[in-house]
Design a protein around this motif. Structure first.
Motif, PDB file in Angstrom:
ATOM      1  N   ARG A 132       2.579 -16.121   3.408  1.00 22.81           N
ATOM      2  CA  ARG A 132       3.285 -15.378   2.399  1.00 22.81           C
ATOM      3  C   ARG A 132       4.523 -16.517   2.454  1.00 22.81           C
ATOM      4  O   ARG A 132       4.598 -17.596   3.077  1.00 22.81           O
ATOM      5  N   ALA A 133       5.157 -16.407   1.163  1.00 24.46           N
ATOM      6  CA  ALA A 133       6.430 -17.137   1.194  1.00 24.46           C
ATOM      7  C   ALA A 133       7.307 -16.770   1.970  1.00 24.46           C
ATOM      8  O   ALA A 133       7.636 -15.546   2.629  1.00 24.46           O
ATOM      9  N   ALA A 134       8.000 -17.842   2.798  1.00 20.97           N
ATOM     10  CA  ALA A 134       8.867 -17.744   3.666  1.00 20.97           C
ATOM     11  C   ALA A 134      10.202 -18.277   3.407  1.00 20.97           C
ATOM     12  O   ALA A 134      10.354 -19.281   2.705  1.00 20.97           O
ATOM     13  N   GLN A 135      11.161 -18.071   4.435  1.00 24.45           N
ATOM     14  CA  GLN A 135      12.411 -18.658   4.197  1.00 24.45           C
ATOM     15  C   GLN A 135      12.752 -19.497   5.621  1.00 24.45           C
ATOM     16  O   GLN A 135      11.991 -19.232   6.751  1.00 24.45           O
ATOM     17  N   ASP A 136      13.470 -20.308   5.472  1.00 24.41           N
ATOM     18  CA  ASP A 136      14.247 -20.983   6.796  1.00 24.41           C
ATOM     19  C   ASP A 136      14.946 -20.242   7.491  1.00 24.41           C
ATOM     20  O   ASP A 136      15.997 -19.666   7.112  1.00 24.41           O
ATOM     21  N   PRO A 137      14.590 -19.711   8.792  1.00 28.46           N
ATOM     22  CA  PRO A 137      15.634 -19.177   9.509  1.00 28.46           C
ATOM     23  C   PRO A 137      16.950 -19.690   9.812  1.00 28.46           C
ATOM     24  O   PRO A 137      17.004 -21.026   9.923  1.00 28.46           O
ATOM     25  N   ILE A 138      17.945 -19.065  10.016  1.00 29.89           N
ATOM     26  CA  ILE A 138      19.328 -19.365  10.237  1.00 29.89           C
ATOM     27  C   ILE A 138      19.607 -19.326  11.571  1.00 29.89           C
ATOM     28  O   ILE A 138      19.298 -18.402  12.554  1.00 29.89           O
ATOM     29  N   ARG A 139      19.823 -20.594  12.486  1.00 34.35           N
ATOM     30  CA  ARG A 139      20.207 -20.705  13.520  1.00 34.35           C
ATOM     31  C   ARG A 139      21.769 -21.207  14.020  1.00 34.35           C
ATOM     32  O   ARG A 139      21.955 -22.431  13.516  1.00 34.35           O
ATOM     33  N   VAL A 140      22.574 -20.295  14.494  1.00 33.97           N
ATOM     34  CA  VAL A 140      24.103 -20.817  14.407  1.00 33.97           C
ATOM     35  C   VAL A 140      24.249 -20.987  16.168  1.00 33.97           C
ATOM     36  O   VAL A 140      23.808 -19.935  16.894  1.00 33.97           O
ATOM     37  N   TYR A 141      24.645 -21.929  16.694  1.00 35.28           N
ATOM     38  CA  TYR A 141      24.897 -22.234  18.055  1.00 35.28           C
ATOM     39  C   TYR A 141      26.479 -22.844  18.218  1.00 35.28           C
ATOM     40  O   TYR A 141      26.789 -24.019  17.596  1.00 35.28           O
ATOM     41  N   VAL A 142      27.222 -22.263  19.108  1.00 37.24           N
ATOM     42  CA  VAL A 142      28.419 -23.178  19.298  1.00 37.24           C
ATOM     43  C   VAL A 142      28.649 -23.573  20.742  1.00 37.24           C
ATOM     44  O   VAL A 142      28.217 -22.772  21.558  1.00 37.24           O
ATOM     45  N   GLY A 143      28.765 -24.703  20.928  1.00 36.93           N
ATOM     46  CA  GLY A 143      28.714 -25.372  22.320  1.00 36.93           C
ATOM     47  C   GLY A 143      30.146 -24.923  22.930  1.00 36.93           C
ATOM     48  O   GLY A 143      31.056 -24.716  22.524  1.00 36.93           O
ATOM     49  N   ARG A 144      30.080 -25.007  24.267  1.00 38.63           N
ATOM     50  CA  ARG A 144      31.294 -24.672  25.277  1.00 38.63           C
ATOM     51  C   ARG A 144      32.291 -25.553  24.785  1.00 38.63           C
ATOM     52  O   ARG A 144      33.675 -25.120  24.773  1.00 38.63           O
ATOM     53  N   ALA A 145      32.160 -26.984  24.623  1.00 38.66           N
ATOM     54  CA  ALA A 145      33.286 -27.742  24.203  1.00 38.66           C
ATOM     55  C   ALA A 145      33.887 -27.545  22.978  1.00 38.66           C
ATOM     56  O   ALA A 145      34.867 -28.329  22.500  1.00 38.66           O
ATOM     57  N   GLN A 146      33.438 -26.769  22.088  1.00 38.90           N
ATOM     58  CA  GLN A 146      34.007 -26.439  20.880  1.00 38.90           C
ATOM     59  C   GLN A 146      35.425 -25.799  20.808  1.00 38.90           C
ATOM     60  O   GLN A 146      36.185 -26.398  19.924  1.00 38.90           O
ATOM     61  N   ALA A 147      35.877 -25.197  21.877  1.00 37.64           N
ATOM     62  CA  ALA A 147      37.087 -24.489  21.832  1.00 37.64           C
ATOM     63  C   ALA A 147      37.378 -24.071  23.190  1.00 37.64           C
ATOM     64  O   ALA A 147      36.507 -23.985  23.875  1.00 37.64           O
ATOM     65  N   GLU A 148      38.568 -23.978  23.420  1.00 34.42           N
ATOM     66  CA  GLU A 148      38.861 -23.550  24.855  1.00 34.42           C
ATOM     67  C   GLU A 148      38.495 -22.207  25.526  1.00 34.42           C
ATOM     68  O   GLU A 148      38.297 -22.244  26.598  1.00 34.42           O
ATOM     69  N   THR A 149      38.819 -21.217  24.486  1.00 32.98           N
ATOM     70  CA  THR A 149      38.558 -19.684  24.974  1.00 32.98           C
ATOM     71  C   THR A 149      37.386 -19.113  24.244  1.00 32.98           C
ATOM     72  O   THR A 149      36.659 -19.739  23.227  1.00 32.98           O
ATOM     73  N   PRO A 150      36.930 -17.980  25.051  1.00 35.57           N
ATOM     74  CA  PRO A 150      35.638 -17.392  24.409  1.00 35.57           C
ATOM     75  C   PRO A 150      35.726 -16.962  23.070  1.00 35.57           C
ATOM     76  O   PRO A 150      35.138 -16.906  22.201  1.00 35.57           O
TER      77      PRO A 150
END
Length: 550
Positions: free
Chosen positions: A242-260
């Motif tokens: 069947r026709a499909a979509q590209d799944p969305i994957r969002v990932y943020v690395g630990r070094a992106q910012a200082e706090t959770p």
């Protein structure tokens, strides 16, 4: 016992150490090589010897009569006679014990356990521990002798002991241990930043691509692998027809910012930017300690929902999960609270008929942290749709409470709760029962019966775990027996080896075993049992390597 002092060795405690060594040869959950067995045997032999020495010291402290001469020799014979037959018997059976685990895990059987190597290594480890003990005793003697000049004898002894403990703690915590930890942290961080083997920066709207709020340089190797791999629309369409979509994957690395919280806010903003809340299914996933996301867990659910799905994850550590659990206990918990709270708050304010179904997922330390971050009280007014938690570590309070609430007579390793409307359990041999019969929320725990990360118990030092009193799981040796103290050390070694087990055993969770839980929890549209079988075959490598774990 003065005879023992003249020889420089306490013979009766040595007998206890040898019995501990013999007991360490018995099987537990994970197969052991001769190298691991030798180290384990020497360690528990030292522990047994130490317990014996403590017993002798207590005897003397109570000023009880001490046997001498012939009485000592008679005691040695009486207590020593059973030791050698027991030791010989355990060494003789050790190969069959290890093969009883290997056979149930589908591993090649071994012809030899290299008995001589095991004994030699165990003796080397034992002697090293004895020498270390003598070194500590020498340090204690130096301290108390010096303090005798200024303090009464009893006070000087106590003060000398405390000073010895302080020196050991300072050396291990601020010296050797700190340097080892720093070296591990440095080496892992360097590995996270190896760009010579990294995939190119993604194009389009993928995370860390042009226009993204995520910095590509902060993702690290696990994050880069995660966002640039997995099935795309073409692969999914080829599988489903069947026709499909590209799944969305969002990932943020630990070094992106200082706090959770800052990292969680970036993840939420990127998820909104990419249209994650417009998909049919949204999963908040917590990675393992290093930031690794299990492709077997994510790929499978992307296939079954035809790509109409988004997944968001945030890295919280660079350490392997066992080190992260010990050294950065709060890191994963705080990150899970921030990420799940941020996503749920935004999702809750969306119209109910125009928002995705929301699920939580985590493997190992990611399961523990995501369970902690899933505040069920905060969700009462607008609960999530469900969760799949794999390999939940034994300290998880949520998991402990669920298992404690199991139906009477329900096995500890595969519990049943009520009618199975809220919580179900699955493993390599038992599936979650399909999408029928659930209530409003659906939670599945995927746990293997041979996983020591799940079934380790701190109280096994002196108390038999509940699961060891029940019939063993299909991949657990029937020769496993509980032995006070020794079993604790065996299971601790099993935890260190848990990921070395073959797929589907120990802590090695893999794609096909996620299929049943995800079907039961997310109830994909127009999905059939035949689709489940095809996807399992796909994950076994029938089409490509998309669902097979690293």
């Amino acid at each position: 016992m003065r005879y023992f002092d003249r020889t420089g060795l306490y013979v009766l405690p040595l007998f206890l150490g040898l019995l501990f060594f013999a007991a360490s040869l018995t099987p537990t959950l994970i197969p052991r090589s001769w190298l691991v067995q030798g180290i384990l045997g020497g360690l528990v032999m030292g522990v047994g010897y130490l317990i014996g020495r403590i017993g002798v010291s207590l005897w003397r402290l109570m000023e009880l009569p001490e046997p001498t001469g012939r009485a000592v020799r008679i005691a040695q014979v009486i207590l020593g006679l059973p030791v050698l037959p027991v030791l010989a018997g355990c060494l003789f059976r050790a190969r069959d014990w290890q093969n009883s685990i290997r056979e149930r895990m589908g591993l090649e059987l071994v012809d030899s356990i290299y008995t001589v190597r095991i004994i030699a290594l165990a003796l080397a480890v034992f002697l090293t521990l004895v020498l270390l003990g003598y070194a500590l005793h020498w340090l204690f003697d130096r301290f108390r002798t010096w303090l005798y000049r200024y303090l009464p004898e009893r006070t000087a002894n106590v003060a000398g002991f405390l000073l010895t403990v302080i020196v050991v703690v300072v050396v291990t915590r601020d010296g050797v241990l700190d340097r080892v930890i720093a070296g591990l942290d440095s080496s892992v961080t360097v590995a996270q930043n190896l760009f010579d083997t990294a995939p190119p920066r993604p194009e389009g709207v993928r995370p860390a691509g042009p226009g993204s709020l995520i910095d590509w340089d902060t993702l690290g190797q696990p994050g880069r692998n995660y966002v640039t791999t997995g099935p795309d629309a073409a692969a999914i369409s080829a599988f489903t027809g069947r026709a499909a979509q590209d799944p969305i994957r969002v990932y943020v690395g630990r070094a992106q910012a200082e706090t959770p919280q800052e990292r969680a806010d970036v993840a939420l903003a990127e998820l909104i930017r990419q249209g994650g809340f417009d998909r049919e299914v949204l999963i908040v996933a917590m990675p393992t300690g290093t930031g690794w996301m299990d492709p077997g867990a994510v790929d499978t659910v992307e296939y079954m929902h035809n790509g109409d799905i988004a997944t968001v994850a945030v890295q919280y550590s660079y350490f392997q999960s066992p080190l992260a659990l010990i050294l950065e206990t709060r890191a994963g918990l705080d990150q899970a609270e921030a990420l799940i709270g941020a996503v749920h708050s935004y999702w809750r304010d969306l119209p109910k008929d125009a928002r995705p179904r929301l699920y939580i997922h985590g493997l190992s330390l990611g399961a523990w942290s995501s369970m902690h971050g899933t505040d069920l009280f905060a969700l009462l007014d607008d609960p999530i749709n469900g969760a799949v938690w794999a390999g939940p570590p034994f300290p998880s309070v949520t998991w402990q409470r669920v298992v404690a609430s199991r139906n009477p007579g329900s096995p500890y390793i595969t519990p049943e709760l009520g009618e199975g409307q809220l919580v179900r359990f699955a493993n390599h041999y038992t599936h979650a029962g399909g999408p029928e019969g659930w209530g409003n929320m659906r939670i599945v725990f995927l746990q293997y019966s041979s996983d020591p990360i799940v079934f380790f118990e701190t109280l096994s030092l002196y108390r038999k775990p509940v699961w060891m009193a029940e019939p063993p799981g299909p991949d657990v040796s029937p020769f496993m027996r509980y032995i006070p103290v020794v079993t604790q050390f065996q299971l601790a070694v099993d935890m260190a080896l848990a990921n070395t087990a073959p797929d589907g055993h120990g802590h090695a969770y893999y794609g096909r075993d996620y299929v049943g839980p995800w079907v039961a929890v997310t109830d994909p549209a127009n999905w059939t049992d035949a689709d489940t079988a095809r996807l399992m075959a796909h994950c076994d490598g029938g089409f490509d390597e998309g669902c097979v774990n690293d």
